[in-house]
Enzyme design. Structure first.
Site, PDB file in Angstrom:
ATOM      1  N   ASP A 107    -112.091  14.695  55.697  1.00  0.00           N
ATOM      2  CA  ASP A 107    -112.695  14.667  54.368  1.00  0.00           C
ATOM      3  C   ASP A 107    -112.498  13.301  53.718  1.00  0.00           C
ATOM      4  O   ASP A 107    -111.576  12.555  54.076  1.00  0.00           O
ATOM      5  CB  ASP A 107    -112.040  15.728  53.461  1.00  0.00           C
ATOM      6  CG  ASP A 107    -112.268  17.141  53.977  1.00  0.00           C
ATOM      7  OD1 ASP A 107    -113.252  17.353  54.710  1.00  0.00           O
ATOM      8  OD2 ASP A 107    -111.434  18.016  53.644  1.00  0.00           O
TER       9      ASP A 107
HETATM   10  N1  URA Z   1    -108.886  20.220  57.152  1.00  0.00           N
HETATM   11  C1  URA Z   1    -109.314  19.889  55.915  1.00  0.00           C
HETATM   12  O1  URA Z   1    -109.306  20.718  55.017  1.00  0.00           O
HETATM   13  N2  URA Z   1    -109.719  18.633  55.694  1.00  0.00           N
HETATM   14  C2  URA Z   1    -109.719  17.663  56.636  1.00  0.00           C
HETATM   15  O2  URA Z   1    -110.092  16.525  56.361  1.00  0.00           O
HETATM   16  C3  URA Z   1    -109.272  18.018  57.921  1.00  0.00           C
HETATM   17  C4  URA Z   1    -108.862  19.307  58.155  1.00  0.00           C
END
Ligand code: URA
Length: 238
Positions: A107
């Protein structure tokens, strides 16, 4: 996610013809992609994922395969372009020449270990669910979850109509308002860690991926990367 390329350009990269000649070869029905003859222009393929053949012979680019482990900073997107103009992770790799793409996603506000490569096959191997490649994260979460809630997540919790696969969770440190946990999962659903902790009422405040299998980020500074050697690549699947 992967780097796509126009078929005629790929044929030129494989050294079988100039781009113009490659277009003629496509129009003549000499090229197939994944076993199907392609005669129209404008088709894009993903090297390493799509199998391109000429006269029944599989083609491969002569591009050298490269592998990097990046400590992704927050604020960077793991797509190859961004309509909103936000910085993209590949821009952090200074070595040019290879068409790099990130393996999987993190993310915008997640930091940590991200493999970048031009090897579509390795990317597919890491991401294919049947290989169950472990990914380990450090998550700062709000509050201190009970043992029961941790066990619930470890055993699997219903997330969007599907129970999550088993996870391993260790509480590393706890303060009055929040705690730091280490969690290992092998699935890669969108925003999975945040959603899992959200489901038990302990939202994630900060998230960092620290390892793929036994390939650890270590003390690589944020925004920096290192080139991976064959021995490092093996560790991903341990
Ligand atoms: N899980 C998440 O919630 N975000 C990420 O970036 C990776 C795994």
């Amino acid at each position: 996610m992967s780097a796509t390329v126009r078929l005629q350009k790929y044929l030129a990269q494989c050294g079988i013809a100039s781009r113009r000649k490659a277009e003629e070869m496509i129009a003549e029905g000499l090229i197939s992609v994944d076993g199907k003859v392609v005669t129209e222009m404008g088709v894009s393929i993903t090297p390493g994922m799509n199998q391109v053949s000429f006269a029944g012979k599989h083609l491969e680019t002569k591009e050298k395969l490269v592998y990097y482990l990046l400590n992704k900073p927050k604020g960077y997107v793991t797509t190859l372009s961004d309509p909103q103009g936000r910085p993209i992770v590949t821009s952090l790799i200074k070595e040019r020449g290879a068409r790099l793409f990130p393996v999987g996603r993190l993310d915008l506000d997640t930091e940590g270990a991200l493999i970048l490569t031009n090897d579509g096959q390795l990317a597919q191997r890491i991401q294919h669910p049947s290989n169950e490649t472990n990914k380990t994260y450090e998550a700062l979460i709000k509050g201190l979850p009970s043992k029961e809630k941790i066990t619930l997540l470890e055993n699997g919790i219903k997330l969007e109509d599907k129970i999550t696969s088993p996870a391993t969770i260790t509480v590393l440190a706890s303060k009055s308002q929040n705690c730091l946990v280490k969690i290992t999962i092998h699935e890669g659903r969108k925003r999975q860690i945040k959603k899992m902790f959200g489901l038990i009422g302990h939202p994630v405040l900060n998230l960092k991926r620290i390892a793929y299998g036994k390939l650890v980020l270590g003390n690589l500074p944020i925004g920096c990367y290192r080139q991976l050697k064959p021995a490092d690549l093996k560790k991903i699947f341990l």
